[in-house]
Design a protein around this motif. Structure first.
Motif, PDB file in Angstrom:
ATOM      1  N   ARG A 123      -9.953  -2.298  -2.727  1.00 49.05           N
ATOM      2  CA  ARG A 123     -10.179  -3.291  -1.672  1.00 49.05           C
ATOM      3  C   ARG A 123     -10.569  -4.649  -2.256  1.00 49.05           C
ATOM      4  NH1 ARG A 123     -13.532   0.511   2.619  1.00 49.05           N
ATOM      5  NH2 ARG A 123     -13.139  -1.190   4.072  1.00 49.05           N
ATOM      6  N   LYS A 143     -13.766 -11.881   3.680  1.00 46.44           N
ATOM      7  CA  LYS A 143     -12.506 -11.461   4.294  1.00 46.44           C
ATOM      8  C   LYS A 143     -12.489 -11.813   5.787  1.00 46.44           C
ATOM      9  CE  LYS A 143     -11.241  -7.607   1.220  1.00 46.44           C
ATOM     10  NZ  LYS A 143     -10.834  -6.177   1.194  1.00 46.44           N
ATOM     11  N   TYR A 190       7.445  -6.160  13.871  1.00 46.95           N
ATOM     12  CA  TYR A 190       7.704  -5.052  14.814  1.00 46.95           C
ATOM     13  C   TYR A 190       6.430  -4.605  15.509  1.00 46.95           C
ATOM     14  CZ  TYR A 190       6.024  -0.974  12.104  1.00 46.95           C
ATOM     15  OH  TYR A 190       5.234  -0.053  11.456  1.00 46.95           O
ATOM     16  N   PHE A 232      -0.382   2.886  11.995  1.00 43.97           N
ATOM     17  CA  PHE A 232       0.739   2.580  11.085  1.00 43.97           C
ATOM     18  C   PHE A 232       0.363   2.696   9.610  1.00 43.97           C
ATOM     19  CE2 PHE A 232       0.027  -1.895   9.654  1.00 43.97           C
ATOM     20  CZ  PHE A 232      -1.054  -2.224  10.458  1.00 43.97           C
ATOM     21  N   VAL A 281      -0.376  -7.297   5.264  1.00 49.72           N
ATOM     22  CA  VAL A 281       0.156  -7.294   6.631  1.00 49.72           C
ATOM     23  C   VAL A 281      -0.801  -8.066   7.541  1.00 49.72           C
ATOM     24  CG1 VAL A 281       0.822  -5.850   8.596  1.00 49.72           C
ATOM     25  CG2 VAL A 281       1.299  -5.054   6.263  1.00 49.72           C
ATOM     26  N   TYR A 332     -16.447  -4.533   9.432  1.00 49.31           N
ATOM     27  CA  TYR A 332     -16.624  -3.148   9.866  1.00 49.31           C
ATOM     28  C   TYR A 332     -17.353  -2.281   8.854  1.00 49.31           C
ATOM     29  CZ  TYR A 332     -11.814  -2.402   7.836  1.00 49.31           C
ATOM     30  OH  TYR A 332     -10.681  -2.364   7.055  1.00 49.31           O
ATOM     31  N   PHE A 360       0.821  -1.206   0.000  1.00 50.33           N
ATOM     32  CA  PHE A 360       0.000   0.000   0.000  1.00 50.33           C
ATOM     33  C   PHE A 360       0.857   1.259   0.000  1.00 50.33           C
ATOM     34  CE2 PHE A 360      -3.798   2.418   0.347  1.00 50.33           C
ATOM     35  CZ  PHE A 360      -4.772   1.577  -0.157  1.00 50.33           C
ATOM     36  N   GLY A 404     -13.443  -5.908   5.464  1.00 54.87           N
ATOM     37  CA  GLY A 404     -14.507  -5.232   4.734  1.00 54.87           C
ATOM     38  C   GLY A 404     -15.533  -6.121   4.055  1.00 54.87           C
ATOM     39  N   TYR A 423       0.678   5.265  -1.826  1.00 52.79           N
ATOM     40  CA  TYR A 423       0.959   6.603  -1.261  1.00 52.79           C
ATOM     41  C   TYR A 423       2.069   7.297  -2.058  1.00 52.79           C
ATOM     42  CZ  TYR A 423      -1.029   4.226   2.929  1.00 52.79           C
ATOM     43  OH  TYR A 423      -1.788   3.497   3.809  1.00 52.79           O
ATOM     44  N   LEU A 437       8.034   1.094   9.455  1.00 51.53           N
ATOM     45  CA  LEU A 437       9.033   0.028   9.343  1.00 51.53           C
ATOM     46  C   LEU A 437      10.428   0.589   9.121  1.00 51.53           C
ATOM     47  CD1 LEU A 437       9.862  -2.973   8.921  1.00 51.53           C
ATOM     48  CD2 LEU A 437       9.271  -2.686   6.503  1.00 51.53           C
TER      49      LEU A 437
HETATM   50  N1  LIG Z   1       3.947   1.952   8.924  1.00 50.05           N
HETATM   51  C1  LIG Z   1       4.464   0.837   8.443  1.00 50.05           C
HETATM   52  O1  LIG Z   1       5.556   0.434   8.836  1.00 50.05           O
HETATM   53  C2  LIG Z   1       3.698   0.043   7.452  1.00 50.05           C
HETATM   54  C3  LIG Z   1       4.299  -1.030   6.795  1.00 50.05           C
HETATM   55  C4  LIG Z   1       3.523  -1.809   5.935  1.00 50.05           C
HETATM   56  C5  LIG Z   1       2.198  -1.480   5.718  1.00 50.05           C
HETATM   57  N2  LIG Z   1       1.670  -0.388   6.325  1.00 50.05           N
HETATM   58  C6  LIG Z   1       0.263  -0.043   6.153  1.00 50.05           C
HETATM   59  O2  LIG Z   1      -0.504  -1.186   6.490  1.00 50.05           O
HETATM   60  C7  LIG Z   1      -1.654  -1.229   5.673  1.00 50.05           C
HETATM   61  C8  LIG Z   1      -1.723  -2.569   4.994  1.00 50.05           C
HETATM   62  O3  LIG Z   1      -0.754  -2.623   3.957  1.00 50.05           O
HETATM   63  P1  LIG Z   1      -0.837  -3.755   2.857  1.00 50.05           P
HETATM   64  O4  LIG Z   1       0.169  -3.396   1.825  1.00 50.05           O
HETATM   65  O5  LIG Z   1      -0.796  -5.073   3.514  1.00 50.05           O
HETATM   66  O6  LIG Z   1      -2.293  -3.502   2.216  1.00 50.05           O
HETATM   67  P2  LIG Z   1      -3.616  -4.391   2.362  1.00 50.05           P
HETATM   68  O7  LIG Z   1      -3.949  -4.526   3.809  1.00 50.05           O
HETATM   69  O8  LIG Z   1      -3.451  -5.632   1.586  1.00 50.05           O
HETATM   70  O9  LIG Z   1      -4.670  -3.474   1.638  1.00 50.05           O
HETATM   71  C9  LIG Z   1      -5.235  -2.386   2.313  1.00 50.05           C
HETATM   72  C10 LIG Z   1      -6.578  -2.781   2.951  1.00 50.05           C
HETATM   73  O10 LIG Z   1      -7.026  -1.672   3.713  1.00 50.05           O
HETATM   74  C11 LIG Z   1      -8.432  -1.769   3.843  1.00 50.05           C
HETATM   75  N3  LIG Z   1      -9.072  -0.474   3.631  1.00 50.05           N
HETATM   76  C12 LIG Z   1      -9.893   0.126   4.499  1.00 50.05           C
HETATM   77  N4  LIG Z   1     -10.345   1.276   4.003  1.00 50.05           N
HETATM   78  C13 LIG Z   1      -9.797   1.410   2.784  1.00 50.05           C
HETATM   79  C14 LIG Z   1      -9.924   2.404   1.768  1.00 50.05           C
HETATM   80  N5  LIG Z   1     -10.684   3.489   1.911  1.00 50.05           N
HETATM   81  N6  LIG Z   1      -9.236   2.228   0.618  1.00 50.05           N
HETATM   82  C15 LIG Z   1      -8.452   1.159   0.444  1.00 50.05           C
HETATM   83  N7  LIG Z   1      -8.301   0.171   1.372  1.00 50.05           N
HETATM   84  C16 LIG Z   1      -8.990   0.300   2.539  1.00 50.05           C
HETATM   85  C17 LIG Z   1      -8.912  -2.784   2.797  1.00 50.05           C
HETATM   86  O11 LIG Z   1      -9.295  -3.973   3.494  1.00 50.05           O
HETATM   87  P3  LIG Z   1     -10.843  -4.157   3.939  1.00 50.05           P
HETATM   88  O12 LIG Z   1     -11.642  -4.205   2.665  1.00 50.05           O
HETATM   89  O13 LIG Z   1     -10.841  -5.417   4.693  1.00 50.05           O
HETATM   90  O14 LIG Z   1     -11.180  -2.958   4.757  1.00 50.05           O
HETATM   91  C18 LIG Z   1      -7.679  -3.039   1.949  1.00 50.05           C
HETATM   92  O15 LIG Z   1      -7.670  -4.338   1.413  1.00 50.05           O
HETATM   93  C19 LIG Z   1      -1.582  -0.020   4.742  1.00 50.05           C
HETATM   94  O16 LIG Z   1      -2.299   1.051   5.307  1.00 50.05           O
HETATM   95  C20 LIG Z   1      -0.111   0.279   4.733  1.00 50.05           C
HETATM   96  O17 LIG Z   1       0.161   1.607   4.418  1.00 50.05           O
HETATM   97  C21 LIG Z   1       2.400   0.366   7.183  1.00 50.05           C
END
Ligand SMILES: NC(=O)c1ccc[n+]([C@@H]2O[C@H](COP(=O)([O-])OP(=O)(O)OC[C@H]3O[C@@H](n4cnc5c(N)ncnc54)[C@H](OP(=O)(O)O)[C@@H]3O)[C@@H](O)[C@H]2O)c1
Length: 327
Positions: A317, A179, A129, A240, A155, A194, A42, A175, A46, A268
């Motif tokens: 999604r 799922k 982490y 995160f 994740v 949710y 994701f 969602g 961004y 991360l």
């Molecule tokens: N800070 C860090 O270190 C870090 C590292 C890795 C990932 N992340 C974050 O963790 C999250 C998951 O990453 P991922 O790559 O594994 O993606 P992912 O979870 O496979 O995809 C994102 C999921 O977020 C949910 N979602 C809820 N509202 C949404 C919206 N308005 N638009 C799109 N998706 C929405 C959806 O699941 P539902 O349909 O089930 O709601 C979607 O499948 C992301 O937010 C990512 O930026 C952060």
């Protein structure tokens, strides 16, 4: 030369362009890696949209796996011919071959395929982490409840399984009904759709009115306020991500009013800032994957040429688990 995906401007999936780029020799601290598979995350959305701005034009993509083709001066942990995988800055993994910093590139155990490596490094190190290093002041013990949003995602599915291995009662949100079933099948103790249900009420019900010790929230804008209401006193809001948009500004006084809560915003890239720390985290991930406690679900594969569609599906999604780009 290498096939690569570049962006010249921020925007929708249409700004992802296939180009041919020259690839040179690695300098000090660098390696050249030929990818066998590339991970989709994701954060790539961004970077593409400009929520996390890049200096343009830019490569894109933070995760991949392949074979080391050349090693620069001062790189001791990798050799030509090694199988390797990484989550690493700078963006640029959407390509056949690249020169990149070696520090976050880890040797891949023989038991783990290139596709699995590409599907798990960024997402798995994040789950690691979050569950092991992002903890409430009162600690986490087996049997404790935590809430994990978007639990059927990349994740999320890793976190569900790892939480089960740690003995945690992970309450998943997702969602759709399908799922939710996927999260349950992967170790979540409870699952809440949710989009249909009030997750605060359900969390209160599941925890006997107490609330959870930690909320792991990568959805951001849409879930932030309600997530705070799921925490028990002194609980930890671990933000995160921002899949639904960035979290709006809030007053710290709110945290007092809701039970002396703690808030952290983790990334991360702080955790993998040092080579030794990165390797230790990767070793922990390799162990849980090799032991079978965590299985990496690659639910979508797209040829690199179809990267625009991959981004559309992730943002809509439509995906579950991990997605890889193939070469
Ligand atoms: N800070 C860090 O270190 C870090 C590292 C890795 C990932 N992340 C974050 O963790 C999250 C998951 O990453 P991922 O790559 O594994 O993606 P992912 O979870 O496979 O995809 C994102 C999921 O977020 C949910 N979602 C809820 N509202 C949404 C919206 N308005 N638009 C799109 N998706 C929405 C959806 O699941 P539902 O349909 O089930 O709601 C979607 O499948 C992301 O937010 C990512 O930026 C952060």
């Amino acid at each position: 030369m290498s096939l690569a995906v570049h962006i010249r401007q921020h925007g929708g999936p249409e700004v992802l362009e296939l180009v041919d780029v020259p690839v040179g020799e690695p300098g000090p601290g660098q390696v050249r890696i030929r990818h066998h598979a590339i991970g989709l995350n994701f954060i790539d959305v961004y970077h593409r949209s400009g929520l996390y701005p890049l200096t343009l034009p830019s490569g894109i993509g933070m995760e991949g796996a392949g074979v080391i083709e050349a090693v620069g001066e001062g790189v001791a942990h990798l050799q030509v011919g090694d199988r390797a995988a990484y989550a690493s800055a700078p963006p640029g993994s959407y390509c056949a071959v690249r020169v990149m910093p070696a520090a976050c590139v880890c040797k891949l155990p023989d038991a783990i395929s290139f596709e699995t490596g590409a599907a798990m490094m960024l997402k798995g190190l994040t789950a690691q982490y979050l569950l092991l290093k992002t903890r409430p002041v009162e600690g986490l013990q087996p049997g404790d409840h935590v809430l994990f949003h978007a639990a059927a995602g990349g994740v999320g599915l890793i976190a569900c399984q790892w939480a089960r291995a740690l003995g945690l009662q992970l309450i998943a949100t997702a969602g759709s009904e399908e799922k939710c079933q996927l999260a349950l099948a992967n170790g979540a103790a409870h699952a809440i759709n949710y989009r249909m249900e009030d997750f605060v009420a359900r969390v209160r019900e599941i925890t006997g009115g107490q609330g959870v010790k930690v909320v792991y929230d990568s959805v951001g804008q849409d879930t932030w306020d309600k997530s705070l209401d799921c925490l028990r006193p002194f609980g930890l809001m671990a933000s995160f991500g921002n899949a639904s948009g960035p979290v709006p500004a809030f007053s710290p006084a709110l945290l007092g009013a809701k039970g002396s809560l703690y808030v952290t915003r983790q990334t991360l890239f702080t955790h993998i800032g040092e080579r030794q720390a990165t390797q230790a985290m990767a070793d922990a991930l390799f162990d849980v994957v090799a032991s079978g406690q965590v299985k990496i679900h690659i639910a979508q594969r797209y040829p690199l040429q179809q990267v625009q569609q991959a981004h559309r599906d992730l943002e809509a999604r439509q995906t579950t688990g991990s997605t890889i780009l193939t070469l």
